[in-house]
Motif scaffolding. Structure first.
Motif, mmCIF file in Angstrom:
data_model
loop_
_atom_site.group_PDB
_atom_site.id
_atom_site.type_symbol
_atom_site.label_atom_id
_atom_site.label_comp_id
_atom_site.label_asym_id
_atom_site.label_seq_id
_atom_site.Cartn_x
_atom_site.Cartn_y
_atom_site.Cartn_z
ATOM 1 N N LYS A 1 -22.001 22.546 3.187
ATOM 2 C CA LYS A 1 -22.398 22.020 4.498
ATOM 3 C C LYS A 1 -21.375 22.399 5.570
ATOM 4 C CE LYS A 1 -23.296 17.614 6.826
ATOM 5 N NZ LYS A 1 -23.307 16.143 6.659
ATOM 6 N N GLU A 2 -20.106 22.224 5.241
ATOM 7 C CA GLU A 2 -19.053 22.559 6.200
ATOM 8 C C GLU A 2 -18.957 24.068 6.422
ATOM 9 O OE1 GLU A 2 -17.379 20.333 7.990
ATOM 10 O OE2 GLU A 2 -18.693 18.870 7.017
ATOM 11 N N TYR B 1 -21.881 21.034 -2.580
ATOM 12 C CA TYR B 1 -22.745 20.672 -1.456
ATOM 13 C C TYR B 1 -21.977 20.291 -0.186
ATOM 14 C CZ TYR B 1 -27.013 21.042 -4.155
ATOM 15 O OH TYR B 1 -28.064 21.530 -4.881
ATOM 16 N N ILE B 2 -20.954 19.460 -0.325
ATOM 17 C CA ILE B 2 -20.184 19.081 0.872
ATOM 18 C C ILE B 2 -19.452 20.296 1.456
ATOM 19 C CG2 ILE B 2 -18.235 17.694 1.699
ATOM 20 C CD1 ILE B 2 -19.183 15.445 -0.136
ATOM 21 N N LEU C 1 -29.455 22.440 6.793
ATOM 22 C CA LEU C 1 -28.462 21.361 6.789
ATOM 23 C C LEU C 1 -29.099 20.025 6.395
ATOM 24 C CD1 LEU C 1 -26.451 22.298 10.001
ATOM 25 C CD2 LEU C 1 -25.672 22.493 7.636
ATOM 26 N N GLU C 2 -30.328 19.808 6.834
ATOM 27 C CA GLU C 2 -31.031 18.577 6.461
ATOM 28 C C GLU C 2 -31.304 18.537 4.961
ATOM 29 O OE1 GLU C 2 -34.495 18.532 8.884
ATOM 30 O OE2 GLU C 2 -33.464 17.686 10.642
ATOM 31 N N LYS D 1 -21.489 25.501 8.786
ATOM 32 C CA LYS D 1 -21.174 25.228 10.195
ATOM 33 C C LYS D 1 -20.154 26.225 10.742
ATOM 34 C CE LYS D 1 -22.033 20.236 9.905
ATOM 35 N NZ LYS D 1 -21.414 18.898 9.964
ATOM 36 N N ILE E 1 -29.548 20.077 2.651
ATOM 37 C CA ILE E 1 -28.252 19.851 1.991
ATOM 38 C C ILE E 1 -27.874 18.377 2.075
ATOM 39 C CG2 ILE E 1 -25.771 20.349 2.107
ATOM 40 C CD1 ILE E 1 -26.538 23.166 3.088
ATOM 41 N N GLU E 2 -28.099 17.784 3.233
ATOM 42 C CA GLU E 2 -27.785 16.360 3.413
ATOM 43 C C GLU E 2 -28.618 15.499 2.463
ATOM 44 O OE1 GLU E 2 -25.589 13.364 4.710
ATOM 45 O OE2 GLU E 2 -25.335 15.419 5.445
ATOM 46 N N PRO F 1 -32.000 24.017 -0.768
ATOM 47 C CA PRO F 1 -31.199 24.339 0.417
ATOM 48 C C PRO F 1 -30.928 25.829 0.574
ATOM 49 C CG PRO F 1 -30.282 22.432 -0.699
ATOM 50 C CD PRO F 1 -31.338 22.980 -1.593
#
Length: 216
Positions: A134-135, A130-131, A5-6, A138, A8-9, A198
């Motif tokens: 990330k979701e 990417y966004i 996640l880091e 989760k 990806i961020e 990622p």
């Protein structure tokens, strides 16, 4: 998963910064009048191409007329039409060659179009990969993201921005989704092909889990 996640961020922030930088460049170019200048240049280029096509068509019509006169009235004409036919053929061939060879080779890249294309690709990669990735991580909903990587626009954006091979990236996500049934060797093989950090970290988490739990 935290490291994934880091990563990806980090990618998200990098793309956001790139988009912001491109926007600033475009604003600057617009402020100094470069945008309008390139638009004028493009219009002139298109106008020049139209003139060339007009001359080619006009020359072809003239050549057709000369050939008709030569074969229909060659016996009664007091002069030879052959030199005129040769000149008309040159009149057609020269602009034709210029248009298809010289003008295309020397045509400069328009920086406005380049920046706009790069911004669009960055937004596609950001908002449609990417966004959502990330979701999805989760909530364990990665299948849609994997399928999206195989679609035209997103795949083109990922390739254009050198984020990796979209097909390999999609396969990596499918492996992650089926991580309980895949072999470690298969994971390691894909990891070596992956250029996207990622997703590489994501697959490495599976590999580490399988090493720490050999019975699986």
């Amino acid at each position: 998963m935290k490291e994934v996640l880091e990563e990806i961020e980090t990618r998200i922030k990098r793309l956001e910064a790139e988009i912001e930088l491109i926007e600033e460049r475009l604003k600057f170019l617009d402020r100094v009048g470069a945008t309008s200048k390139y638009q004028i240049l493009q219009r002139r280029t298109k106008t020049g191409e139209l003139y060339i096509m007009f001359f080619v068509i006009w020359g072809f019509m003239g050549l057709t007329l000369l050939l008709y006169l030569k074969y229909k009235y060659s016996e009664i004409l007091p002069f030879s039409l052959t030199p005129y036919i040769g000149a008309m053929m040159a009149f057609i061939i020269i602009p034709f060659l210029y248009y298809f060879f010289l003008s295309k080779q020397s045509e400069p890249e328009n920086p406005i179009n380049y920046l706009e294309k790069k911004e669009r690709m960055a937004r596609l990669a950001l908002n449609r990969f990417y966004i959502p990735l990330k979701e999805a991580l989760k909530h364990e909903k990665l299948k849609e993201i994997a399928n999206r990587l195989l679609q035209g626009e997103v795949a083109d954006a990922i390739t254009e921005l050198n984020e990796g091979d979209p097909k390999v990236m999609a396969y990596a996500l499918y492996l992650y989704l089926n991580r309980d049934s895949v072999r470690p060797s298969e994971i390691n093989e894909v990891v070596t092909l992956l250029k996207n950090k990622p997703l590489k970290k994501l697959l490495l988490t599976i590999s580490e889990e399988k090493v720490s739990s050999p019975h699986t």
